[in-house]
Design an enzyme around this catalytic site. Sequence first.
Site, short mmCIF file in Angstrom:
data_model
loop_
_atom_site.label_atom_id
_atom_site.label_comp_id
_atom_site.label_asym_id
_atom_site.label_seq_id
_atom_site.Cartn_x
_atom_site.Cartn_y
_atom_site.Cartn_z
N HIS A 142 0.85 -1.19 0.00
CA HIS A 142 0.00 0.00 0.00
C HIS A 142 0.89 1.23 0.00
O HIS A 142 1.71 1.42 0.90
CB HIS A 142 -0.89 0.01 1.24
N SER A 159 -3.41 5.16 5.99
CA SER A 159 -4.45 5.62 5.09
C SER A 159 -4.92 7.03 5.49
O SER A 159 -5.16 7.32 6.66
CB SER A 159 -5.64 4.65 5.14
N ILE A 161 -3.18 9.87 5.22
CA ILE A 161 -2.14 10.77 5.73
C ILE A 161 -1.71 11.80 4.69
O ILE A 161 -1.08 12.80 5.01
CB ILE A 161 -0.93 9.96 6.24
N LYS A 163 -0.69 10.74 1.09
CA LYS A 163 0.21 10.19 0.06
C LYS A 163 -0.25 10.59 -1.35
O LYS A 163 0.56 11.04 -2.16
CB LYS A 163 0.24 8.66 0.17
N SER A 164 -1.54 10.41 -1.63
CA SER A 164 -2.04 10.72 -2.97
C SER A 164 -1.99 12.22 -3.25
O SER A 164 -1.71 12.64 -4.38
CB SER A 164 -3.48 10.21 -3.12
N ASP A 181 -1.97 3.88 -4.50
CA ASP A 181 -2.72 3.00 -3.60
C ASP A 181 -2.14 1.58 -3.55
O ASP A 181 -1.81 1.08 -2.49
CB ASP A 181 -4.20 2.95 -3.98
N GLU A 206 -6.81 8.30 -6.34
CA GLU A 206 -8.01 8.55 -5.55
C GLU A 206 -7.77 9.73 -4.62
O GLU A 206 -6.82 9.72 -3.81
CB GLU A 206 -8.38 7.31 -4.71
N ARG A 248 17.65 14.54 12.53
CA ARG A 248 17.87 15.97 12.36
C ARG A 248 19.09 16.27 11.50
O ARG A 248 19.18 17.34 10.90
CB ARG A 248 18.04 16.64 13.73
#
Length: 310
Positions: A142, A159, A161, A163-164, A181, A206, A248
């Site tokens: 995924h 899901s 967060i 990404k797309s 996806d 999506e 960092r």
Amino acid sequence: MFTNYSAELTKIVRVFQLENILPDLDLKGRVITRKEINRPALQLAGYYYRFDNDRVQVIGRVEHGYLESLEPEERRLAICHLFENHIPCIVICKNLEVFPEMIQYGMKYNVPVFRTKNTTTDFTAEMIFWLRSELAERIMLHGVLVDIYGEGVLITGSSGIGKSEAALELIKRGHRLIADDAVEIKKIADQTLVGTCPELIRYMIELRGIGIINVKDLFGVSSVKQSKTIDLVVKLESWDGTACTYDRLGLGEDYMEILGNKVLCNTIPVRPGRNLAVICESAAINNRQKKMGQHTAREMEEKLRNQLDK
């Protein structure tokens, strides 16, 4: 545990434009399950110990010349012994002559005989490369796979967060989408992972609140790509103000294991106002610089040490 994959013989004939010498044989349902090919020089000479009879058998100029040098009865026996081992098929290169015995025993033992105009070296190289990709170990993850400045960046995370959305911004900035996806990853070599997208959702993204969009139709063919090697993983996770694990300086390196291969992984905390597209671009460029021998964090560490020594 990985599934054993196979390549249909009809597809091989179509891809490599092979001439079918025995069209009466039904090729439907026949498959190849081995990534390697075999040139049966030793077998034609009578040595069958540890013979890999489940590989594609390739006849080049050397094997063909050897058969030509034999007496008719010796040639018949040599070809008969090869075909009676139930080989999946035989391919004759450089449009060399097909011996009548090959047609005879091909029909008798139900072994397809093909011919190609390509040289033996070119054909075997292309066939091995194609089979390694077609029969490679694979896994579905995924995430989103994007080509950023030539680096294959796999963006992962929970899901919703972002990404797309990050991928869409990257596409608008001139980068190319491979998969959204669901990313199918193949291990085609010990150090090479290649990602692609299932045919059903290829070029689709999506977006919550909008729905499914076709990137190829909206942004053109230059915005998409069918496959890409995976060079870097960018893992997105919700910002945790109490966590002290975020890198960092960049001196340490974390890796994600995929099909036994270790891929460099950058964990990026997500919070409102952070431009994920720019961060992914910077991660891709930084990864490419490291490959070229320029490691900014280590150079900075060296400068600090020199300053302290003074």
